[in-house]
Design a protein around this motif. Structure first.
Motif, PDB file in Angstrom:
ATOM      1  N   SER A 153       0.835  -1.204   0.000  1.00  0.00           N
ATOM      2  CA  SER A 153       0.000   0.000   0.000  1.00  0.00           C
ATOM      3  C   SER A 153       0.866   1.249   0.000  1.00  0.00           C
ATOM      4  O   SER A 153       0.645   2.194  -0.750  1.00  0.00           O
ATOM      5  CB  SER A 153      -0.927   0.004   1.222  1.00  0.00           C
ATOM      6  N   PHE A 154       1.919   1.156   0.859  1.00  0.00           N
ATOM      7  CA  PHE A 154       2.842   2.286   0.910  1.00  0.00           C
ATOM      8  C   PHE A 154       3.530   2.487  -0.450  1.00  0.00           C
ATOM      9  O   PHE A 154       3.663   3.592  -0.950  1.00  0.00           O
ATOM     10  CB  PHE A 154       3.881   2.029   2.002  1.00  0.00           C
ATOM     11  N   ALA A 155       3.949   1.371  -1.111  1.00  0.00           N
ATOM     12  CA  ALA A 155       4.614   1.428  -2.390  1.00  0.00           C
ATOM     13  C   ALA A 155       3.737   2.098  -3.432  1.00  0.00           C
ATOM     14  O   ALA A 155       4.185   2.926  -4.218  1.00  0.00           O
ATOM     15  CB  ALA A 155       4.979   0.024  -2.854  1.00  0.00           C
ATOM     16  N   LEU A 156       2.478   1.759  -3.405  1.00  0.00           N
ATOM     17  CA  LEU A 156       1.547   2.365  -4.341  1.00  0.00           C
ATOM     18  C   LEU A 156       1.548   3.877  -4.191  1.00  0.00           C
ATOM     19  O   LEU A 156       1.577   4.619  -5.156  1.00  0.00           O
ATOM     20  CB  LEU A 156       0.142   1.820  -4.109  1.00  0.00           C
ATOM     21  N   GLU A 157       1.552   4.306  -2.941  1.00  0.00           N
ATOM     22  CA  GLU A 157       1.554   5.746  -2.696  1.00  0.00           C
ATOM     23  C   GLU A 157       2.817   6.407  -3.232  1.00  0.00           C
ATOM     24  O   GLU A 157       2.767   7.463  -3.851  1.00  0.00           O
ATOM     25  CB  GLU A 157       1.457   6.006  -1.189  1.00  0.00           C
ATOM     26  N   LEU A 158       3.952   5.739  -3.000  1.00  0.00           N
ATOM     27  CA  LEU A 158       5.214   6.306  -3.459  1.00  0.00           C
ATOM     28  C   LEU A 158       5.219   6.462  -4.979  1.00  0.00           C
ATOM     29  O   LEU A 158       5.621   7.488  -5.534  1.00  0.00           O
ATOM     30  CB  LEU A 158       6.375   5.402  -3.033  1.00  0.00           C
ATOM     31  N   GLN A 159       4.716   5.440  -5.645  1.00  0.00           N
ATOM     32  CA  GLN A 159       4.626   5.502  -7.105  1.00  0.00           C
ATOM     33  C   GLN A 159       3.816   6.713  -7.554  1.00  0.00           C
ATOM     34  O   GLN A 159       4.191   7.449  -8.447  1.00  0.00           O
ATOM     35  CB  GLN A 159       3.951   4.233  -7.638  1.00  0.00           C
ATOM     36  N   THR A 160       2.720   6.889  -6.898  1.00  0.00           N
ATOM     37  CA  THR A 160       1.867   8.017  -7.254  1.00  0.00           C
ATOM     38  C   THR A 160       2.596   9.329  -7.044  1.00  0.00           C
ATOM     39  O   THR A 160       2.544  10.234  -7.888  1.00  0.00           O
ATOM     40  CB  THR A 160       0.586   8.010  -6.370  1.00  0.00           C
ATOM     41  N   VAL A 161       3.306   9.390  -5.892  1.00  0.00           N
ATOM     42  CA  VAL A 161       4.036  10.624  -5.592  1.00  0.00           C
ATOM     43  C   VAL A 161       5.048  10.926  -6.698  1.00  0.00           C
ATOM     44  O   VAL A 161       5.137  12.040  -7.190  1.00  0.00           O
ATOM     45  CB  VAL A 161       4.738  10.507  -4.224  1.00  0.00           C
ATOM     46  N   ILE A 162       5.761   9.872  -7.092  1.00  0.00           N
ATOM     47  CA  ILE A 162       6.772  10.076  -8.133  1.00  0.00           C
ATOM     48  C   ILE A 162       6.113  10.544  -9.423  1.00  0.00           C
ATOM     49  O   ILE A 162       6.557  11.497 -10.066  1.00  0.00           O
ATOM     50  CB  ILE A 162       7.576   8.784  -8.366  1.00  0.00           C
ATOM     51  N   LEU A 163       5.039   9.871  -9.796  1.00  0.00           N
ATOM     52  CA  LEU A 163       4.351  10.231 -11.030  1.00  0.00           C
ATOM     53  C   LEU A 163       3.882  11.675 -11.002  1.00  0.00           C
ATOM     54  O   LEU A 163       4.030  12.428 -11.966  1.00  0.00           O
ATOM     55  CB  LEU A 163       3.182   9.295 -11.293  1.00  0.00           C
ATOM     56  N   ILE A 164       3.332  12.062  -9.870  1.00  0.00           N
ATOM     57  CA  ILE A 164       2.838  13.438  -9.752  1.00  0.00           C
ATOM     58  C   ILE A 164       4.005  14.420  -9.860  1.00  0.00           C
ATOM     59  O   ILE A 164       3.935  15.430 -10.557  1.00  0.00           O
ATOM     60  CB  ILE A 164       2.074  13.634  -8.420  1.00  0.00           C
ATOM     61  N   ALA A 165       5.122  14.062  -9.169  1.00  0.00           N
ATOM     62  CA  ALA A 165       6.298  14.952  -9.205  1.00  0.00           C
ATOM     63  C   ALA A 165       6.795  15.117 -10.633  1.00  0.00           C
ATOM     64  O   ALA A 165       7.072  16.223 -11.095  1.00  0.00           O
ATOM     65  CB  ALA A 165       7.408  14.380  -8.332  1.00  0.00           C
ATOM     66  N   VAL A 166       6.872  13.983 -11.346  1.00  0.00           N
ATOM     67  CA  VAL A 166       7.340  14.044 -12.715  1.00  0.00           C
ATOM     68  C   VAL A 166       6.416  14.914 -13.556  1.00  0.00           C
ATOM     69  O   VAL A 166       6.854  15.777 -14.319  1.00  0.00           O
ATOM     70  CB  VAL A 166       7.462  12.619 -13.308  1.00  0.00           C
ATOM     71  N   ALA A 167       5.121  14.675 -13.370  1.00  0.00           N
ATOM     72  CA  ALA A 167       4.148  15.441 -14.151  1.00  0.00           C
ATOM     73  C   ALA A 167       4.285  16.931 -13.845  1.00  0.00           C
ATOM     74  O   ALA A 167       4.313  17.773 -14.748  1.00  0.00           O
ATOM     75  CB  ALA A 167       2.742  14.958 -13.855  1.00  0.00           C
ATOM     76  N   LEU A 168       4.413  17.255 -12.573  1.00  0.00           N
ATOM     77  CA  LEU A 168       4.507  18.657 -12.181  1.00  0.00           C
ATOM     78  C   LEU A 168       5.798  19.294 -12.680  1.00  0.00           C
ATOM     79  O   LEU A 168       5.805  20.425 -13.127  1.00  0.00           O
ATOM     80  CB  LEU A 168       4.426  18.789 -10.658  1.00  0.00           C
ATOM     81  N   LEU A 169       6.890  18.503 -12.578  1.00  0.00           N
ATOM     82  CA  LEU A 169       8.183  19.035 -13.007  1.00  0.00           C
ATOM     83  C   LEU A 169       8.231  19.217 -14.516  1.00  0.00           C
ATOM     84  O   LEU A 169       8.867  20.129 -15.024  1.00  0.00           O
ATOM     85  CB  LEU A 169       9.306  18.093 -12.595  1.00  0.00           C
ATOM     86  N   SER A 170       7.558  18.295 -15.215  1.00  0.00           N
ATOM     87  CA  SER A 170       7.677  18.307 -16.666  1.00  0.00           C
ATOM     88  C   SER A 170       7.153  19.610 -17.267  1.00  0.00           C
ATOM     89  O   SER A 170       7.675  20.094 -18.251  1.00  0.00           O
ATOM     90  CB  SER A 170       6.965  17.113 -17.272  1.00  0.00           C
TER      91      SER A 170
END
Lengths: 470, 225
Positions: free
Chosen positions: A177-194
C-alpha cells in the motif's frame, strides 16, 4: 497544424531542448522507481523480521503452556490490537480476528484482507471508518482508534507455523500500500516538473531558434547578393554571436574583393582601350604602310598581349598550384641576381643601385617567381625615381626590401597600389602595365610572406619590405 | 630546312607557312595531332613546330609519344600566353624550345634556326675558344682579347658575347638572349638587353673601330656578317 508541428520539429534548438527535457524527466522517473523498489524491498525485509520476532516470542510463551492466556475473543480485541496474531488449537478452536481458512499453510506470504480477516472484523472496521468519516462529534472521534495506526490496507503480510498445541499466525500490513503511494508521488512529481522543465526548455530553445532564424535569413539575403547585411551584435556573448560575426567578416571580405574585381575589370577595360584605339587608328590610316607605322602597330599589340599575360599570370598565382614546385631558395642569391641584371640599367638611367646581403635566409619558394618579384620592384623604383636618386636592395635574414628615395606613395594609397591595375595619378601616363605591384603581391601571397609598404629610412621615398617565413 | 607545322587555326597556319617559306624552309602543315604524329614518325624533318591545343591529339601528347618512340627531332612548342608551368611541362615532355602566342615571325625563325643548328653541329657549343676577325674568347679562362689586347668584360657581358659568337650569323632575339644570358623567362619592362648590348659594343667594337654586332630591326641581334 501538422505543418506547424513539422516546422517546430525541424528547429534544431527547440528539438534539442525538448529532447533534453524529456531525457531529464525519464531519468527522474527511472530514479524514482529504482528508489521505490529499493525501499519496498528494505521495508518488506523489516516487516518480515518483525513478524519472525513476534512469532518466536509468541511461540515461546505458548511453549511455556500459557496457551489460554493468548486466547482472544473476537469482538472486543480487534480495535485494541497493535500486534496482530491468531491461533487455532489442534482441536480446531479458533482465536483472533481471522478466518479459519487462512491456516494450514506454513511460512511467509502476502494475502488480501478478505482472505485474512473474518467478516465481523471487516464489518467492524468499515463501520468505524464510516463513523469517523461521517461524524462531527469530536468526543466520539477521539474515543475511536483505528488498529495498526489506521493502516488497514488491502494486502497483509502473514507468517504462520505450527506451535505447541496448534498453529499460530502473525500478521502486519504489507508494504504494497505504501509502495503504491510512493509511485503516485513520483508520477505526480514528474508530471509537475515536466511542465516548467518543458516550458523553460522551449523558451530558451525558442530564443536560440529566433537568433538562428535571423542568421539564416541574413545569409539568404547575402546569397541573393546583398553584401551590406551585418548580423553580429555589438557584444559577442556566445558561439552564436561568434558565428554571426564570422559570417560578417566573410561578407566584408567578399564585398571588398567584389568591389576590387569590378574596379579591376573597369581598369582593364580602360587600359586596354588606349592601345586598342591607337592600333585601330593606325590600321585605319594604314593605306601606305611604312616600317615605322608597322613597328608602332606591333608595339601596341604587344602591349595588349603583355597586359593579358600579366593578368593571366596573377590569376594562376592565386590558385596556389605553384606551391607544389617550391624548393629551397637563398634570398641573398635572388637579390644578387637582380642586382646583376639591373645594375647597368640603373647606371645608364642615372640611378644609384646598391645591394646589401646580411645573413640571408634560405626559404621555401619558387626562384623564378622570387626573381621576377624583385625585378618588378627594382624596375618600379627605376621608373618612378628621378635622376641621381638611389635605390637599394637589402636582404637581412628572411627580410627582403627594396627602398628608394624617390617620390614615394602617399600612406592612404599604399594598400591600393597593390590592387591589379591601380595606378597613382602621376603614373597614369607612364608605360607600365599597372600590374607590376599586383604581381608582387600575388607572389608574396603565394609564399605566405608579409608585404609592407612604408617610407624609406629618411622618411622620404618608398620602402617595400617582404618578410618570409623560414 | 624541312619543317613540320602542327597548327589547327587556319589563319595562323597560313601566315606561319608564308613566313617560313619566305625564309626558305619547306613546310608540311598538318591540322590534327594524329596526322602530325604519323608524319613525324614516317618522314624526316629538321624541326617540329607543335601547337599545344590541337584536335584529336594535343601537341604535348604528340611530342611525348614521339620521344617515347625515340624520335629525337628538335621540337618547338607553341601555346597561348607563356605561362611558366606550361613551359616547364613542355620542356619536361621533351620539347627543345618554347614559344608563346602571339609570337613574332622573326622570333619563330630565329628559334627554329637555333634548334636545327643544335641538332646538326653540337660542335660549336663544346668549343672552348671562339674567334672572329681577331676577336678571341677563351671560355675556360673567361678572357676576351682583340689581337692579343685584353678587353675587360664583366661576367654578363662575357656571357652575352659568348652566346652571340656561338650563333654567328644567326639572329638572336631579345627573349632568347634573356633566357640564355640572364636565365630569366619573364619580359622585363626596362631595357636590360639593350643596355648590356650597348656596353658590350662600347668595349669590343668602339675602341677597335670594328662592326661585329648588327641590330636587326624588330628582331634582335646578329653577330658577324
Amino acid at each position: 497544424m501538422s505543418l506547424v508541428i513539422k516546422r517546430l520539429f525541424r528547429m534544431s534548438a527547440l528539438r534539442q531542448t525538448l529532447a533534453q527535457s524529456l531525457c531529464f524527466l525519464v531519468l527522474l522517473s527511472i530514479g524514482g522507481f529504482a528508489l521505490e523498489s529499493f525501499l519496498t524491498r528494505e521495508l518488506q525485509a523489516e516487516i518480515d523480521r518483525d513478524l519472525r520476532h513476534q512469532f518466536s516470542e509468541l511461540e515461546a510463551r505458548l511453549a511455556e503452556g500459557k496457551f489460554s492466556d493468548l486466547m482472544l475473543k473476537q469482538e472486543d480485541l480487534f480495535l485494541q490490537v497493535e500486534e496482530g496474531y491468531g491461533l487455532i488449537t489442534s482441536t480446531g478452536e479458533l482465536s483472533g480476528p481471522l478466518v479459519s481458512t487462512v491456516f494450514n499453510q506454513a511460512g511467509l506470504r502476502t494475502i488480501f484482507y478478505e482472505e485474512l480477516f473474518n467478516k465481523a472484523v471487516i464489518q467492524d472496521y468499515e463501520t468505524a471508518i464510516d463513523i469517523i468519516e461521517n461524524s462531527d462529534d469530536e468526543d466520539l472521534l477521539l474515543s475511536y482508534e483505528l488498529p495498526f495506526d489506521g493502516e488497514f490496507g488491502e494486502q497483509w503480510r502473514v507468517l504462520s507455523g505450527p506451535v505447541a498445541g496448534g498453529e499460530l499466525i502473525v500478521f502486519l500490513p504489507a508494504f504494497s500500500s505504501f509502495a503504491l503511494e510512493l509511485q503516485t508521488v513520483i508520477l505526480i512529481a514528474v508530471a509537475l516538473l515536466s511542465v516548467p522543465a518543458l516550458a523553460v526548455g522551449v523558451f530558451f530553445g525558442w530564443r536560440a531558434q529566433k537568433r538562428l532564424d535571423r542568421i539564416a535569413s541574413g545569409y539568404a539575403r547575402i546569397a541573393d547578393g546583398d553584401l551590406s547585411v551585418r548580423m553580429a551584435p555589438k557584444i559577442i556573448r556566445d558561439d552564436l554571436d561568434l558565428l554571426a560575426s564570422r559570417i560578417d567578416e566573410a561578407t566584408v571580405r567578399l564585398q571588398g574583393s567584389l568591389r576590387q574585381m569590378s574596379e579591376f575589370s573597369a581598369n582593364i577595360a580602360h587600359d586596354l582601350r588606349t592601345p586598342l584605339t591607337r592600333l585601330q587608328l593606325h590600321l585605319d590610316s594604314g593605306a601606305h604602310p611604312d616600317q615605322a607605322f608597322l613597328d608602332s602597330a606591333i608595339g601596341q599589340a604587344n602591349r595588349i598581349v603583355k597586359i593579358f599575360d600579366a593578368i593571366q599570370r596573377i590569376a594562376r598565382l592565386r590558385t596556389r598550384e605553384r606551391r607544389a614546385k617550391f624548393k629551397q631558395v637563398d634570398l641573398g642569391e635572388v637579390a644578387e641576381q637582380a642586382m646583376e641584371i639591373y645594375s647597368a640599367v640603373a647606371e645608364d638611367a642615372d640611378r644609384h643601385l646598391t645591394c646589401r646581403v646580411i645573413d640571408p635566409a634560405v626559404i621555401d619558394g619558387d626562384p623564378e617567381l622570387l626573381l621576377q618579384m624583385t625585378a618588378n620592384l627594382v624596375e618600379n623604383a627605376i621608373r618612378h625615381c628621378d635622376a641621381a636618386d638611389s635605390i637599394s636592395i637589402r636582404v637581412e635574414g628572411p627580410l627582403l626590401s627594396i627602398s628608394d628615395n624617390g617620390p614615394g606613395i602617399p600612406p592612404d594609397q599604399r594598400e591600393k597600389v597593390l590592387e591589379p591595375m591601380y595606378r597613382l595619378d602621376r603614373s597614369r601616363t607612364s608605360n607600365g602595365s599597372g600590374l607590376g605591384l599586383a604581381m608582387v603581391k600575388a607572389i608574396t601571397d603565394l609564399h605566405d610572406a608579409d608585404l609592407q609598404l612604408s617610407e624609406s629610412e629618411n622618411g622620404k621615398g618608398l620602402c617595400v619590405s617582404i618578410r618570409f617565413t623560414k | 630546312m624541312r619543317v613540320l607545322l602542327l597548327e589547327d587555326d587556319g589563319e595562323i597556319g597560313k601566315w606561319t607557312i608564308k613566313g617560313l617559306m619566305t625564309a626558305g624552309h619547306v613546310v608540311d602543315w598538318l591540322e590534327s595531332g594524329r596526322d602530325a604524329l604519323l608524319s613525324a614518325t614516317t618522314r624526316d624533318y629538321d624541326v617540329l613546330i607543335l601547337d599545344r591545343m590541337t584536335p584529336e591529339m594535343d601537341g604535348l601528347s604528340v611530342l611525348k609519344t614521339l620521344r617515347a618512340a625515340k624520335v629525337m627531332t628538335p621540337a618547338l612548342l607553341l601555346t597561348a600566353m607563356g605561362e611558366v608551368e606550361d613551359r616547364v611541362e613542355g620542356l619536361e615532355a621533351g620539347a627543345d624550345d618554347y614559344l608563346s602566342k602571339p609570337f613574332a615571325m622573326t622570333e619563330l625563325l630565329a628559334r627554329i634556326t637555333a634548334l636545327s643548328r643544335r641538332r646538326q653541329g653540337e660542335a660549336t657549343t663544346t668549343l672552348t675558344k671562339l674567334e672572329h676577325k681577331g676577336l678571341e674568347l677563351d671560355i675556360l679562362a673567361q678572357k676576351c682579347s682583340y689581337k692579343g689586347e685584353i678587353i675587360p668584360l664583366n661576367p654578363k657581358e662575357f656571357k652575352l658575347l659568348e652566346v652571340l659568337m656561338r650563333s654567328k650569323g644567326r639572329v638572336q632575339t631579345r627573349a632568347m638572349l634573356l633566357e640564355r644570358v640572364w636565365d630569366i623567362n619573364f619580359d622585363p619592362a626596362t631595357s636590360v638587353v639593350e643596355t648590356h648590348m650597348s656596353r658590350l659594343r662600347n668595349k669590343v667594337e668602339k675602341p677597335f673601330d670594328l662592326k661585329l654586332i648588327t641590330t636587326v630591326r624588330g628582331a634582335g641581334y646578329v653577330f658577324g656578317d
